[in-house]
Design a protein around this motif. Structure first.
Motif, PDB file in Angstrom:
ATOM      1  N   SER A  61      67.826  25.170 102.154  1.00 49.52           N
ATOM      2  CA  SER A  61      67.810  23.787 102.651  1.00 49.52           C
ATOM      3  C   SER A  61      67.088  23.657 103.986  1.00 49.52           C
ATOM      4  N   GLY A  65      73.862  27.276 106.995  1.00 44.94           N
ATOM      5  CA  GLY A  65      75.025  27.121 106.129  1.00 44.94           C
ATOM      6  C   GLY A  65      75.234  28.375 105.313  1.00 44.94           C
ATOM      7  N   GLU A  66      76.163  28.316 104.396  1.00 48.37           N
ATOM      8  CA  GLU A  66      76.500  29.476 103.580  1.00 48.37           C
ATOM      9  C   GLU A  66      75.483  29.655 102.447  1.00 48.37           C
ATOM     10  N   THR A  67      75.539  30.846 101.843  1.00 49.53           N
ATOM     11  CA  THR A  67      74.688  31.163 100.702  1.00 49.53           C
ATOM     12  C   THR A  67      75.550  31.268  99.452  1.00 49.53           C
ATOM     13  N   LYS A 121      72.742  21.808 103.136  1.00 56.80           N
ATOM     14  CA  LYS A 121      72.784  22.916 104.090  1.00 56.80           C
ATOM     15  C   LYS A 121      72.852  24.229 103.319  1.00 56.80           C
ATOM     16  N   GLY A 122      72.583  25.320 104.021  1.00 54.59           N
ATOM     17  CA  GLY A 122      72.699  26.635 103.408  1.00 54.59           C
ATOM     18  C   GLY A 122      71.654  26.911 102.350  1.00 54.59           C
ATOM     19  N   LEU A 380      77.861  22.987  99.607  1.00 50.55           N
ATOM     20  CA  LEU A 380      76.723  22.856 100.500  1.00 50.55           C
ATOM     21  C   LEU A 380      76.281  21.412 100.733  1.00 50.55           C
TER      22      LEU A 380
END
Length: 382
Positions: A61, A65-67, A121-122, A380
């Motif tokens: 993105s 953020g997280e994956t 995000k992420g 996300l």
């Protein structure tokens, strides 16, 4: 949402994959086909050659953020397909009779959705894993230095599971697929003339003793922490002749437990029993481990995320048929991430997996893609 045009194209793609199956470790053409399809979706990055022929597409993105990783499998089975379909396997003795062609297509469907509407995000990673059927692929992928570029926080997979209603998902917390390995035990003595067996060293008596002794190590039962199952799957002794007393023998035993530690314990016990029998009867012994699968353990957080996402889009789910005796090469992805395996039903009377008349139901593609997409957006954002 996938369009009618998407579904037509994805169905054609899945059937093209079905025609050209490649078994574990040989997925060259399949990986190339997947890579070409992914390039059309313009992901941020495509990694190839992961753990052999693995392919991963990263949709980043651009915002921290997280994956979140979603996994499918590249490989097929060494089974001769029986089908009148136009898309029947063109490769003799090999076929996609486990649905991996459909699982790959679900991920490509997800890729289409993400390319049109990225997450907020992420990162999302579409992981196409090699060598699932023999248990070697996930370990090789995770051990590949390039995997550090992915390093997911979450990992999810869907496997179609006949015997469940269409569109119903079976899942649970904790163990969902057992750990297992194949232990090949080779006993070596000395051949002799059948008229003078005393001149040789036969493995026959040792093998007769070992079959019940190994089986007694694990006789199944409830799938709790004490579950252990040993299945003798193959035996061979000497040559098919009447003139020679045998001098060698082989036993194949599949060992199965609900946890990785338990599998190590039962393997050690099996080796000790076989070693004692060999020594008792004057035989040499060697061992080989094959098809080593880690246990698949659903993390409670990943399970909760998946259930919430399925509830949001009206996908029925529960614990019917899980956990399972069968193994799945997904558990390794859960060693470094919160992971969950979901078992998606194609119908209660559907042909069983690994049967020569099995074929993936293309109507499952939008269902699996919708589940994956909702999980991705719940974690996300949109």
């Amino acid at each position: 949402m996938l369009t009618n045009s998407d579904l037509v194209e994805l169905t054609a793609f899945r059937r093209a994959l079905h025609r050209r199956p490649e078994i574990s470790g040989q997925e060259v053409e399949t990986a190339r086909t997947i890579t070409a399809a992914l390039k059309q979706l313009s992901p941020s990055r495509i990694l190839t050659g992961l753990g052999g022929h693995g392919v991963a597409a990263v949709f980043d993105s651009g915002t921290k953020g997280e994956t979140v990783l979603f996994r499918a499998e590249l490989d097929a089975l060494p089974i001769q397909e029986r089908s009148d379909n136009d898309w029947v396997s063109e490769i003799a003795g090999k076929s996609h009779v486990c649905g991996h062609d459909g699982h790959m297509t679900m991920l490509l469907a997800l890729g289409r959705l993400l390319s049109r509407k990225p997450v907020a995000k992420g990162r999302v990673v579409l992981m196409f894993q090699p060598a699932e059927e023999d248990g070697s692929g996930a370990k090789a992928v995770v051990a590949d230095p390039a995997y550090e570029q992915i390093s997911p926080d979450w990992a999810f997979a869907i496997h179609n599971e006949p015997g469940r209603p269409f569109g119903y998902v079976s899942t649970c917390t904790g163990v969902i697929n057992c750990a297992s390995l194949g232990l090949k035990i080779t006993l070596t003595g000395k051949t002799a003339h059948a008229a003078d067996p005393q001149d040789g060293v036969s493995p026959a008596t040792a093998m007769v003793e070992l079959v019940p002794a190994l089986s007694a190590l694990g006789q199944g039962g409830a799938l709790d922490d004490s579950f252990r199952l040993v299945t003798i799957t193959h035996m061979q002794m000497g040559e098919p002749t009447f003139g020679v007393a045998p001098g060698d023998g082989v036993i194949y035993a599949t060992l199965r437990t609900t946890g990785d530690a338990g599998l190590e314990t039962i393997e050690a016990e099996a080796r000790a029993i076989a070693g004692d029998a060999a020594q008792k009867h004057g035989l040499q012994i060697s061992f080989e481990v094959c098809d080593y699968f880690a246990a698949s353990i659903n993390h409670p957080d990943a399970f909760a995320v998946a259930c919430k996402s399925m509830d949001a889009i009206g996908v029925s789910h529960g614990t019917e048929g899980v956990p399972m005796h069968a193994s799945e090469d997904f558990g390794v992805f859960g060693w470094g991430a919160k992971s969950a395996m979901l078992c998606l039903g194609p119908g209660e009377d559907f042909a069983a997996l690994h049967n020569p008349d099995y074929d993936f139901d293309d109507n499952l593609t939008p269902v699996g893609a919708a589940i994956f997409e909702r999980i991705a957006r719940d974690l996300l954002g949109s």
